[in-house]
Scaffold this active site. Structure first.
Site, PDB file in Angstrom:
ATOM      1  N   SER A  11       8.613  -2.925  -5.371  1.00 11.26           N
ATOM      2  CA  SER A  11       9.407  -2.265  -4.327  1.00 11.26           C
ATOM      3  C   SER A  11      10.251  -3.336  -3.658  1.00 11.26           C
ATOM      4  O   SER A  11       9.945  -4.535  -3.765  1.00 11.26           O
ATOM      5  CB  SER A  11       8.455  -1.655  -3.290  1.00 11.26           C
ATOM      6  OG  SER A  11       9.144  -1.267  -2.109  1.00 11.26           O
ATOM      7  N   TYR A  14       0.806  -1.646   2.123  1.00 13.12           N
ATOM      8  CA  TYR A  14       1.821  -1.448   1.078  1.00 13.12           C
ATOM      9  C   TYR A  14       2.582  -2.745   0.806  1.00 13.12           C
ATOM     10  O   TYR A  14       2.766  -3.143  -0.349  1.00 13.12           O
ATOM     11  CB  TYR A  14       2.771  -0.333   1.549  1.00 13.12           C
ATOM     12  CG  TYR A  14       3.748   0.157   0.508  1.00 13.12           C
ATOM     13  CD1 TYR A  14       3.386   1.153  -0.402  1.00 13.12           C
ATOM     14  CD2 TYR A  14       5.045  -0.341   0.446  1.00 13.12           C
ATOM     15  CE1 TYR A  14       4.292   1.621  -1.345  1.00 13.12           C
ATOM     16  CE2 TYR A  14       5.954   0.114  -0.490  1.00 13.12           C
ATOM     17  CZ  TYR A  14       5.580   1.110  -1.384  1.00 13.12           C
ATOM     18  OH  TYR A  14       6.480   1.575  -2.318  1.00 13.12           O
TER      19      TYR A  14
HETATM   20  P1  NAD Z   1       5.259   9.981  -6.002  1.00 16.02           P
HETATM   21  O1  NAD Z   1       4.352  10.302  -4.867  1.00 16.02           O
HETATM   22  O2  NAD Z   1       6.362  10.902  -6.373  1.00 16.02           O
HETATM   23  O3  NAD Z   1       4.402   9.712  -7.322  1.00 16.02           O
HETATM   24  C1  NAD Z   1       3.220   8.973  -7.290  1.00 16.02           C
HETATM   25  C2  NAD Z   1       2.480   9.198  -8.587  1.00 16.02           C
HETATM   26  O4  NAD Z   1       1.261   8.437  -8.528  1.00 16.02           O
HETATM   27  C3  NAD Z   1       2.074  10.660  -8.800  1.00 16.02           C
HETATM   28  O5  NAD Z   1       2.111  10.961 -10.177  1.00 16.02           O
HETATM   29  C4  NAD Z   1       0.621  10.669  -8.297  1.00 16.02           C
HETATM   30  O6  NAD Z   1      -0.166  11.713  -8.861  1.00 16.02           O
HETATM   31  C5  NAD Z   1       0.166   9.313  -8.786  1.00 16.02           C
HETATM   32  N1  NAD Z   1      -1.025   8.826  -8.102  1.00 16.02           N
HETATM   33  C6  NAD Z   1      -1.241   8.685  -6.772  1.00 16.02           C
HETATM   34  N2  NAD Z   1      -2.503   8.241  -6.566  1.00 16.02           N
HETATM   35  C7  NAD Z   1      -3.063   8.094  -7.789  1.00 16.02           C
HETATM   36  C8  NAD Z   1      -4.341   7.670  -8.237  1.00 16.02           C
HETATM   37  N3  NAD Z   1      -5.309   7.322  -7.388  1.00 16.02           N
HETATM   38  N4  NAD Z   1      -4.585   7.661  -9.568  1.00 16.02           N
HETATM   39  C9  NAD Z   1      -3.634   8.051 -10.451  1.00 16.02           C
HETATM   40  N5  NAD Z   1      -2.405   8.459 -10.091  1.00 16.02           N
HETATM   41  C10 NAD Z   1      -2.139   8.474  -8.764  1.00 16.02           C
HETATM   42  O7  NAD Z   1       5.810   8.520  -5.648  1.00 16.02           O
HETATM   43  P2  NAD Z   1       7.050   7.680  -6.189  1.00 16.02           P
HETATM   44  O8  NAD Z   1       7.988   7.528  -5.060  1.00 16.02           O
HETATM   45  O9  NAD Z   1       7.524   8.157  -7.500  1.00 16.02           O
HETATM   46  O10 NAD Z   1       6.340   6.264  -6.347  1.00 16.02           O
HETATM   47  C11 NAD Z   1       6.023   5.688  -7.597  1.00 16.02           C
HETATM   48  C12 NAD Z   1       5.919   4.181  -7.428  1.00 16.02           C
HETATM   49  O11 NAD Z   1       7.175   3.668  -7.023  1.00 16.02           O
HETATM   50  C13 NAD Z   1       4.906   3.731  -6.379  1.00 16.02           C
HETATM   51  O12 NAD Z   1       4.235   2.569  -6.823  1.00 16.02           O
HETATM   52  C14 NAD Z   1       5.782   3.421  -5.185  1.00 16.02           C
HETATM   53  O13 NAD Z   1       5.203   2.481  -4.339  1.00 16.02           O
HETATM   54  C15 NAD Z   1       7.007   2.860  -5.881  1.00 16.02           C
HETATM   55  N6  NAD Z   1       8.228   2.880  -5.077  1.00 16.02           N
HETATM   56  C16 NAD Z   1       8.730   4.039  -4.593  1.00 16.02           C
HETATM   57  C17 NAD Z   1       9.902   3.999  -3.848  1.00 16.02           C
HETATM   58  C18 NAD Z   1      10.538   5.231  -3.285  1.00 16.02           C
HETATM   59  O14 NAD Z   1      11.487   5.096  -2.488  1.00 16.02           O
HETATM   60  N7  NAD Z   1      10.123   6.431  -3.662  1.00 16.02           N
HETATM   61  C19 NAD Z   1      10.517   2.780  -3.595  1.00 16.02           C
HETATM   62  C20 NAD Z   1       9.973   1.625  -4.101  1.00 16.02           C
HETATM   63  C21 NAD Z   1       8.823   1.684  -4.843  1.00 16.02           C
END
Ligand code: NAD
Length: 260
Positions: A142, A155
């Site tokens: 991130s 985080y």
């Molecule tokens: P999201 O909530 O849409 O998806 C998260 C996914 O992780 C889902 O499939 C959920 O079921 C799964 N998950 C959560 N807990 C779990 C567990 N204990 N075991 C197995 N699966 C689990 O979130 P997203 O925004 O797509 O985030 C995905 C990644 O990207 C994360 O690591 C997040 O930190 C990172 N990220 C997101 C953003 C953003 O702006 N959305 C920015 C930077 C980084």
């Protein structure tokens, strides 16, 4: 083209993980999906993306906070797919609170899911990658892996940690065909971020539209979300021969957030 490769994307029932899974499927990779919620819908989307190649799509409901679940998932990957060639460590959660009132169990959950799970999948995936002398490990960090924000201690610690893990493992396999890199997105409009926007609108008694504008304006000079499709294409690039010697980078895709 990624035909005859198998990709495991953790947390791929939603958001960024699903976007990356679809992009890899479009290149012909077989996919192992993971995550909670409606996995059947995610599986159908990924199968459709890879339909031209007739890809095989599997699913593991492993909880990324549980090392025993992760070990079972990796064993199943070997039995059903002959191992993992492309590992995308993406599963993640967020929790927002000042450090003094940050619940200890939330700290443990964020560190386990966002950081320790990647240690476990990585240690278990590398032996088969070494045997083939080819592999890709892509860690979804991130902008918070490079800079901090207040009230996100667990985080930010986990994301800085995964950037460190990326560099360290990249060095261990630097003379092999295995590369290890991190992608550092800025804001991506997924359920994880929508919740933060909704909370902000409620707390500040403003509209969701205003809260969205404020969220982008505060951090992201482009004033635009990075899309899951863009991150999928970046992951595809990292799997291509052009990226054979890209090792241990933390690649920002953040609209200028960390350039400031
Ligand atoms: P999201 O909530 O849409 O998806 C998260 C996914 O992780 C889902 O499939 C959920 O079921 C799964 N998950 C959560 N807990 C779990 C567990 N204990 N075991 C197995 N699966 C689990 O979130 P997203 O925004 O797509 O985030 C995905 C990644 O990207 C994360 O690591 C997040 O930190 C990172 N990220 C997101 C953003 C953003 O702006 N959305 C920015 C930077 C980084």
């Amino acid at each position: 083209m990624l035909q005859n490769k198998t990709a495991l994307v953790t947390g791929s029932t939603s958001g960024i993980g699903l976007g990356i899974a679809k992009a890899l499927a479009k290149q012909g990779a077989n996919l192992i999906l993971n995550g909670f919620g409606d996995y059947a819908a995610a599986k159908a989307e990924v199968e459709a993306a890879g339909a031209a190649f007739g890809i095989k799509v599997g699913y593991s409901g492993a909880d990324m906070s549980k090392p025993a679940d992760i070990e079972a998932m990796m064993r199943e990957a070997t039995t059903a797919f002959g191992g993992v060639d492309i590992l995308v460590n993406n599963a993640g959660i967020q929790y927002v609170s000042p450090v003094e009132s940050f619940p200890a169990e939330k700290w443990d959950a964020v560190i386990a899911i966002n950081l320790s799970s990647a240690f476990h999948t990585t240690r278990l995936a590398i032996p088969a990658m070494r045997a083939k002398n080819w592999g890709r490990i892509i860690n979804i960090a991130s902008a918070h892996g490079l800079v901090a924000s207040a009230n996100k201690t667990a985080y930010v610690a986990a994301k800085h940690g995964i950037v460190g893990l990326t560099k360290s493992v990249a060095l261990e396999v630097a003379t092999t065909g295995i590369t290890v890199n991190a992608i550092c997105p800025g804001w991506v409009l997924t359920p994880l971020v929508q919740k933060q926007i909704d909370d902000r609108a409620a707390n500040e008694k403003i509209t969701v539209e205003q809260a969205t504008k404020d969220l982008l304006g505060e951090k992201e000079p482009s004033l635009q979300f990075t899309t899951t499709e863009q991150l999928g294409e970046l992951a595809v690039f990292m799997c291509s021969p052009a990226a054979d010697n890209i090792r241990g980078v933390a690649w920002a895709a953040d609209g200028g957030w960390t350039a400031q």
